[in-house]
Design an enzyme around this catalytic site. Structure first.
Site, PDB file in Angstrom:
ATOM      1  N   TRP A  66       0.768  -1.319   0.014  1.00 36.55           N
ATOM      2  CA  TRP A  66      -0.026   0.094  -0.246  1.00 36.55           C
ATOM      3  C   TRP A  66       0.951   1.092   0.096  1.00 36.55           C
ATOM      4  O   TRP A  66       0.261   2.135  -0.743  1.00 36.55           O
ATOM      5  CB  TRP A  66      -1.116  -0.111   1.114  1.00 36.55           C
ATOM      6  CG  TRP A  66      -2.168  -1.046   0.742  1.00 36.55           C
ATOM      7  CD1 TRP A  66      -2.388  -2.167   1.706  1.00 36.55           C
ATOM      8  CD2 TRP A  66      -3.263  -1.043  -0.105  1.00 36.55           C
ATOM      9  NE1 TRP A  66      -3.363  -2.540   1.233  1.00 36.55           N
ATOM     10  CE2 TRP A  66      -3.741  -2.279   0.083  1.00 36.55           C
ATOM     11  CE3 TRP A  66      -3.270  -0.258  -1.078  1.00 36.55           C
ATOM     12  CZ2 TRP A  66      -4.882  -2.728  -0.825  1.00 36.55           C
ATOM     13  CZ3 TRP A  66      -4.386  -0.685  -2.237  1.00 36.55           C
ATOM     14  CH2 TRP A  66      -4.986  -1.821  -1.840  1.00 36.55           C
ATOM     15  N   ASP A 136      -1.401   6.290   6.323  1.00 36.67           N
ATOM     16  CA  ASP A 136      -2.700   5.611   5.657  1.00 36.67           C
ATOM     17  C   ASP A 136      -2.893   4.760   7.183  1.00 36.67           C
ATOM     18  O   ASP A 136      -2.103   3.859   7.255  1.00 36.67           O
ATOM     19  CB  ASP A 136      -2.106   4.827   4.622  1.00 36.67           C
ATOM     20  CG  ASP A 136      -3.172   3.897   3.979  1.00 36.67           C
ATOM     21  OD1 ASP A 136      -4.362   3.842   4.630  1.00 36.67           O
ATOM     22  OD2 ASP A 136      -2.861   3.444   3.109  1.00 36.67           O
ATOM     23  N   LYS A 160     -12.234  -1.962   6.269  1.00 37.21           N
ATOM     24  CA  LYS A 160     -11.416  -2.898   7.018  1.00 37.21           C
ATOM     25  C   LYS A 160     -11.956  -2.776   8.431  1.00 37.21           C
ATOM     26  O   LYS A 160     -11.996  -3.896   9.032  1.00 37.21           O
ATOM     27  CB  LYS A 160      -9.921  -2.323   7.007  1.00 37.21           C
ATOM     28  CG  LYS A 160      -9.431  -2.281   5.526  1.00 37.21           C
ATOM     29  CD  LYS A 160      -9.161  -3.555   4.708  1.00 37.21           C
ATOM     30  CE  LYS A 160      -9.025  -3.378   3.368  1.00 37.21           C
ATOM     31  NZ  LYS A 160      -8.044  -2.241   2.885  1.00 37.21           N
TER      32      LYS A 160
HETATM   33  C1  LIG Z   1      -7.247  -1.644   1.570  1.00 32.05           C
HETATM   34  C2  LIG Z   1      -6.279  -0.730   1.796  1.00 32.05           C
HETATM   35  C3  LIG Z   1      -6.299   0.544   1.053  1.00 32.05           C
HETATM   36  C4  LIG Z   1      -7.272   0.620  -0.308  1.00 32.05           C
HETATM   37  O1  LIG Z   1      -8.321   0.846   0.086  1.00 32.05           O
HETATM   38  P1  LIG Z   1      -9.519   1.304  -1.286  1.00 32.05           P
HETATM   39  O2  LIG Z   1     -10.472   1.895  -0.237  1.00 32.05           O
HETATM   40  O3  LIG Z   1      -9.704  -0.052  -1.856  1.00 32.05           O
HETATM   41  O4  LIG Z   1      -9.002   2.213  -1.964  1.00 32.05           O
HETATM   42  C5  LIG Z   1      -5.194   1.278   1.129  1.00 32.05           C
HETATM   43  N1  LIG Z   1      -4.204   1.125   2.089  1.00 32.05           N
HETATM   44  C6  LIG Z   1      -4.525   0.430   2.988  1.00 32.05           C
HETATM   45  C7  LIG Z   1      -3.509   0.367   4.436  1.00 32.05           C
HETATM   46  C8  LIG Z   1      -5.386  -0.622   2.744  1.00 32.05           C
HETATM   47  O5  LIG Z   1      -5.572  -1.885   3.764  1.00 32.05           O
END
Ligand SMILES: *Cc1c(COP(=O)(O)O)cnc(C)c1O
Length: 325
Positions: A66, A136, A160
């Site tokens: 990511w 993030d 998540k």
């Molecule tokens: C799932 C995830 C993303 C991507 O998320 P989307 O909503 O599908 O764009 C980005 N960063 C992390 C750490 C993730 O677990």
């Protein structure tokens, strides 16, 4: 679901949701809480477009897929003076000491992914940085307390850890708002979202409503301290099974082990991975395949995974090892 986002019923839901989140995560008043759409990946573009007004250099730590994808997007849109990777290791998160001499005080921001969902690498502590830190937290938001003094921006998609897909919460230090480039699309602008209380256009209302219910649920679990203890206990059970065995192993460095995503493999190799997945499916233990880019297995044990689920997986791992000896 058909209610107007500007009607009194939803307005009340929205205000309560933000209030509860601020209380739950102890978000200080100098942070704006923005309810954005477009998923976490949308922020990969929004961040450089909102913070790189003077074509500054930006710095990224890459600890997995990511953060790598976010770095590639910053390179692709080409608005930064330079996209510099100052740390790269997909088995271990850096500490403040690792980065101390690498952070450029002239850079616009330092970017990292607090929990790499695929590699299971989590930062044990926030990084102390003289420049704004952008984190993030898509896969570990609200899984433990957050020291807001260390961050400029914290963002997380809902799907998540706190709600249905479609919603991304972006907490932005107010002093960072208003630096966007002229090319930054209107709906990506933090200044526009803030000024319009996240309602420049229709926000993901249903996802916001559900997130509000989840915030109340986390409060009932003892808030972020309580949920952290719960998450530590759950993840430790799986790591203990792995550490006690020569059959199972996990790639992440001990200090960087994630509480949310536990990737693991066994000595039978990738060609036999389906065998363990079938063994688990017989016990109704599902979605344990590792991400398609690294294979193996992965237990994603977000806030909502009950301890019984973790216990059942630990038992399955022990029984499988026994059966294969
Ligand atoms: C799932 C995830 C993303 C991507 O998320 P989307 O909503 O599908 O764009 C980005 N960063 C992390 C750490 C993730 O677990």
């Amino acid at each position: 679901m058909e209610m107007s986002h500007r009607g009194p019923v939803f307005k009340k839901v929205f205000a309560q949701t933000e209030k509860d989140l601020r209380e739950l995560a102890a978000i200080p008043d100098d942070f704006a809480v923005l309810f954005a759409a477009g998923g976490a990946s949308f922020q990969f573009s929004a961040i450089p477009l909102n913070l790189c007004d003077k074509k500054q250099k930006v710095q990224y730590c890459v600890t997995g897929n990511w953060s790598k994808t976010a770095k590639e997007e910053a390179e692709r849109i080409g608005v930064c003076g330079e996209v510099e990777v100052i740390y790269q290791n997909t088995e271990r998160a850096p500490t403040t000491a690792d980065l101390k001499d690498k952070i450029d005080p002239e850079a616009a921001y330092l970017y990292y992914c607090d929990n790499e969902t695929i590699q299971g690498v989590q930062y044990p502590e926030p990084i102390d940085s003289p420049i704004p830190v952008v984190a993030d937290m898509s896969s570990n938001f609200l899984s433990r307390p957050i020291d807001w003094s260390k961050f400029g921006i914290v963002y997380a998609c809902a799907q998540k850890n706190f709600g249905p897909a479609g919603l991304t919460i972006v907490c932005v230090r107010k002093s960072l708002i208003g630096r966007e480039l002229t090319v930054c699309p209107n709906l990506m602008r933090y200044s526009v979202l803030e000024k319009n209380s996240s309602m420049k256009n229709t926000p993901p209302t249903y996802a916001i409503y559900i997130a509000g219910l989840v915030f109340k649920w986390i409060m009932a679990q003892g808030g972020l301290k309580g949920i952290e203890e719960f998450n530590l206990r759950k993840s430790k059970k799986i790591y203990d099974v792995i550490d006690a065995s020569d059959f199972w192993s996990t790639p992440a460095d001990v200090a960087s082990r994630s509480m949310m995503n536990v990737p693991f493999i066994n000595t039978l190799g990738e060609e036999n991975a389906k065998d363990f997945l079938a063994f688990c499916a017989d016990r109704k233990l599902m979605t344990l395949a590792g991400h398609r880019c690294i294979g193996g297995f992965r237990a994603s044990i977000y806030n909502s995974m009950p301890e019984e689920g973790v216990d059942a997986l630990c038992q399955a791992m022990k029984d499988y090892e026994q059966a294969k000896k």
